[in-house]
Design a protein around this motif. Structure first.
Motif, mmCIF file in Angstrom:
data_model
loop_
_atom_site.group_PDB
_atom_site.id
_atom_site.type_symbol
_atom_site.label_atom_id
_atom_site.label_comp_id
_atom_site.label_asym_id
_atom_site.label_seq_id
_atom_site.Cartn_x
_atom_site.Cartn_y
_atom_site.Cartn_z
ATOM 1 N N GLY A 1 -1.181 11.039 3.788
ATOM 2 C CA GLY A 1 0.074 11.441 3.287
ATOM 3 C C GLY A 1 0.470 10.681 2.304
ATOM 4 O O GLY A 1 1.617 11.345 1.344
ATOM 5 N N SER B 1 0.859 -1.827 -0.204
ATOM 6 C CA SER B 1 0.139 0.169 -0.236
ATOM 7 C C SER B 1 0.743 1.288 -0.097
ATOM 8 O O SER B 1 0.404 2.475 -0.824
ATOM 9 C CB SER B 1 -1.079 0.291 1.229
ATOM 10 O OG SER B 1 -0.068 -0.005 2.383
ATOM 11 N N ILE B 2 2.256 1.767 0.566
ATOM 12 C CA ILE B 2 2.893 2.525 1.229
ATOM 13 C C ILE B 2 3.770 2.600 -0.729
ATOM 14 O O ILE B 2 3.514 3.690 -1.319
ATOM 15 C CB ILE B 2 3.766 2.251 2.170
ATOM 16 C CG1 ILE B 2 4.812 3.425 2.003
ATOM 17 C CG2 ILE B 2 4.814 1.092 1.319
ATOM 18 C CD1 ILE B 2 3.684 4.722 2.369
ATOM 19 N N ASP C 1 0.075 4.341 6.430
ATOM 20 C CA ASP C 1 1.125 5.066 5.548
ATOM 21 C C ASP C 1 1.476 7.119 5.809
ATOM 22 O O ASP C 1 2.033 7.135 4.997
ATOM 23 C CB ASP C 1 0.391 5.040 4.198
ATOM 24 C CG ASP C 1 0.463 3.281 3.912
ATOM 25 O OD1 ASP C 1 1.285 2.665 4.447
ATOM 26 O OD2 ASP C 1 -0.641 3.259 3.214
ATOM 27 N N CYS C 2 0.471 6.992 6.282
ATOM 28 C CA CYS C 2 0.614 8.559 6.708
ATOM 29 C C CYS C 2 2.219 8.525 7.249
ATOM 30 O O CYS C 2 3.091 9.656 7.245
ATOM 31 C CB CYS C 2 -0.325 9.261 6.835
ATOM 32 S SG CYS C 2 0.479 11.032 7.370
ATOM 33 N N MET D 1 0.710 4.584 -2.861
ATOM 34 C CA MET D 1 0.771 5.685 -2.736
ATOM 35 C C MET D 1 1.644 6.444 -2.511
ATOM 36 O O MET D 1 1.271 7.141 -3.787
ATOM 37 C CB MET D 1 0.546 5.972 -1.171
ATOM 38 C CG MET D 1 0.570 7.562 -0.639
ATOM 39 S SD MET D 1 0.302 7.535 1.386
ATOM 40 C CE MET D 1 -1.060 6.631 1.834
ATOM 41 N N GLU D 2 3.146 5.749 -2.529
ATOM 42 C CA GLU D 2 3.935 6.595 -4.001
ATOM 43 C C GLU D 2 3.693 6.897 -5.195
ATOM 44 O O GLU D 2 3.829 7.392 -5.932
ATOM 45 C CB GLU D 2 5.379 5.458 -3.975
ATOM 46 C CG GLU D 2 6.847 6.542 -4.125
ATOM 47 C CD GLU D 2 7.179 7.716 -3.094
ATOM 48 O OE1 GLU D 2 8.276 8.042 -3.748
ATOM 49 O OE2 GLU D 2 7.061 7.580 -2.083
ATOM 50 N N GLU E 1 4.377 6.425 8.184
ATOM 51 C CA GLU E 1 5.689 6.356 7.450
ATOM 52 C C GLU E 1 6.177 7.342 6.448
ATOM 53 O O GLU E 1 7.437 8.516 6.191
ATOM 54 C CB GLU E 1 5.574 5.229 5.848
ATOM 55 C CG GLU E 1 6.687 4.708 4.846
ATOM 56 C CD GLU E 1 7.341 4.272 5.670
ATOM 57 O OE1 GLU E 1 8.854 4.382 5.655
ATOM 58 O OE2 GLU E 1 7.884 3.807 7.726
ATOM 59 N N ASN E 2 5.111 8.292 5.530
ATOM 60 C CA ASN E 2 5.807 9.350 4.705
ATOM 61 C C ASN E 2 5.943 10.621 5.579
ATOM 62 O O ASN E 2 6.612 11.241 5.445
ATOM 63 C CB ASN E 2 4.841 9.813 3.731
ATOM 64 C CG ASN E 2 4.662 9.061 2.440
ATOM 65 O OD1 ASN E 2 5.196 8.911 1.910
ATOM 66 N ND2 ASN E 2 4.109 8.074 2.029
ATOM 67 N N ASN F 1 -4.672 8.742 4.431
ATOM 68 C CA ASN F 1 -4.271 8.708 3.488
ATOM 69 C C ASN F 1 -3.857 9.521 2.754
ATOM 70 O O ASN F 1 -2.940 9.526 1.352
ATOM 71 C CB ASN F 1 -4.594 6.837 2.795
ATOM 72 C CG ASN F 1 -4.148 6.091 3.647
ATOM 73 O OD1 ASN F 1 -3.094 5.813 4.826
ATOM 74 N ND2 ASN F 1 -4.907 4.626 3.374
#
Length: 508
Positions: free
Chosen positions: A60, A24-25, A92-93, A28-29, A95-96, A57
């Motif tokens: 993110g 999922s990350i 994911d938010c 998102m990228e 992580e970003n 997200n």
């Protein structure tokens, strides 16, 4: 093209993650890369750029885009609003956020309590990544203050996926103190349903759709009742014309239209029908129309009514392969009786427009007489005359859908994105057309086109969808060659040949 609800979009993401497979990350990228490309095309690096990210997200996406913009020479000022109870960010938010901080960015602020707004100027740019389609309730508290601040800043606002505060489908409580007013919305994969309603245009601004590569199998397997008609949908459905054919091969349309002083509508509809491929077109009109019609449309057959100035009866001879009724016909006791008698007798595909719809507004029992898959083509005022006042486009679409399913008919609700409501409850929005087509007689032209397609043997659903797309394409060609202000209904008819060629070539 399929359009998806908020719930379906979540499923698409999940299936893409499963089928590709992709984390999922990383998905998102991919979305952030598409966002960054578009922002760079829109905004020069020397402009002050403020990015507002929320805890989910959507935030993110904003944080990932901020990192990518830094790598391209931009210097964004980034605010992450982590103010919800528990200060919980999506995975994911989170992580970003960490990835962005590892770049050594100096202008990054994580807001957990008090927010001191920066002094944003009208020449600056704001990227709105506060909330996406996952929002379930209208914004309240500090976020409404933040929305007001953004809206009153005068800056150019770019919304990620959807303006914060706007729901993906229905927005009965949308207002400028609860929804960001974007100048540009960069949405992912397909437009949101909310983007097709006029009341939401002040929030979305211009909309650009960014392809983020959701898995084709996921798209194919995900069911939806909403569609956007594109040239790829229409081109394969157009009939080819056989070498050994004659005019009878392409149908005989009866157009019942016109009254004393209102023959222009009949002429426009008949011309459109002739230029849309019908082999024969008969215009049934009052006797006073004889000279006008024979002069203006020599290719059409004049079918005189018994009435001198108004239509008193509409024939249903077997030789007619389809009928179109209403343009300029008038709405009085005689025309209502003629329409009711027609509906009791007709055995052919039928499209009703203009005064035929006004007759329904006066005599609601006509609805129950409509043959299955009859096509109605109201604009919003005709729809409200038939079914009562409605507050917005969303309500009108719901009404059209209800009517189509209840009476087993097709409702073509005309507008900027004309919506075709089918008896199975599905909706097909049109992707062609422009504001220059908001001109007298444009609807009469559409009636002629749809009637012509019915006469040629297109199923009613296809006749409605293709007819609307063809009509809009011709209008777009006219606007491109002249201007939106210049267009008249006759200009739309004059470009139908080019429209057919363009669609067959697979071009919008």
């Amino acid at each position: 093209m399929k359009l998806f609800t908020t719930q379906s979009t979540k499923l698409l993401d999940q299936l893409t993650i499963e089928y590709e497979p992709i984390a999922s990350i990383d998905l998102m990228e991919r979305a952030a890369q598409a966002l960054t490309d578009e922002i760079c095309r829109t905004v020069s690096p020397d402009r002050h750029l403020y990015i507002f990210a929320g805890p989910g997200n959507n935030g993110g996406d904003a944080l990932a885009a901020a990192r990518l913009l830094l790598a391209r020479g931009y210097r964004p000022v980034v605010y992450l609003f982590n103010t919800l109870p528990g200060h919980h960010l999506s995975a994911d938010c989170t992580e970003n956020r960490n990835r962005l901080q590892r770049t050594g960015i100096t202008d990054f602020y994580e807001i957990t309590n008090q927010f001191t707004p920066p002094a944003i100027q009208p020449d600056d740019v704001i990227v709105d990544g506060l909330f996406g389609t996952g929002l379930r309730e209208p914004l309240t508290g500090g976020f409404t203050s933040l929305v007001r601040y953004i809206n009153e800043s005068g800056a150019f606002v770019i919304a990620i996926d959807i303006p914060s505060g706007l729901f993906g489908e229905w927005n009965p409580e949308a207002s400028s103190d609860r929804v960001v007013q974007a100048d540009l919305t960069l949405t992912f994969q397909t437009p949101k349903l909310a983007f097709f309603f006029a009341e939401n245009a002040p929030f979305t601004g211009r909309v650009r759709v960014l392809d983020i590569g959701l898995h084709p199998r996921a798209i194919a397997e995900t069911e939806t009742g909403y569609h956007l008609t594109t040239v790829a949908d229409v081109a394969p459905r157009l009939h080819s014309r056989a070498k050994f054919s004659d005019k009878r091969t392409y149908g005989h349309l009866l157009l019942a239209a016109g009254q004393h002083g209102m023959m222009g509508a009949a002429i426009l509809a008949a011309r459109a029908a002739m230029h849309s491929g019908a082999g024969l077109v008969s215009v049934h009109a009052p006797r006073c129309a004889n000279l006008i019609l024979q002069t203006a449309i020599p290719e059409a057959i004049f079918s005189p009514d018994s009435g001198e100035e108004h239509i008193e009866a509409i024939p249903t001879y077997p030789r007619y392969t389809a009928l179109a009724v209403g343009p300029g016909m008038g709405c009085n006791e005689t025309s209502i009786a003629a329409l009711m008698h027609l509906l009791d007798e007709v055995k052919r595909p039928l499209v009703l427009d203009a005064d035929a719809l006004n007759c329904i507004a006066q005599e609601q029992s006509i609805l129950r007489r409509l043959p299955s898959r009859t096509i109605l083509t109201p604009h919003i005022y005709e729809l409200e005359r038939m079914f009562g006042p409605m507050n917005d486009d969303a309500a009108r679409l719901k009404c059209a859908t209800h009517v189509a399913t209840k009476y087993d008919i097709i409702v073509v609700l005309k507008g900027a994105h004309t919506a075709i409501a089918l008896p199975d409850g599905s909706i097909h929005f049109n992707s062609t057309g422009n504001p220059g087509m908001a001109t007298a007689g444009s609807g009469d032209v559409l009636t002629g086109i749809i009637g012509s397609l019915l006469a040629q043997g297109y199923p009613p659903e296809e006749a409605a969808i293709i007819g609307v797309f063809l009509h809009g394409t011709a209008g777009d060609i006219a606007a491109r060659e002249e201007s939106e202000e210049y267009i008249t209904a006759g200009d739309i008819v004059a470009r139908l040949g080019q429209a057919f060629k363009q669609i067959k070539a697979g071009r919008k």
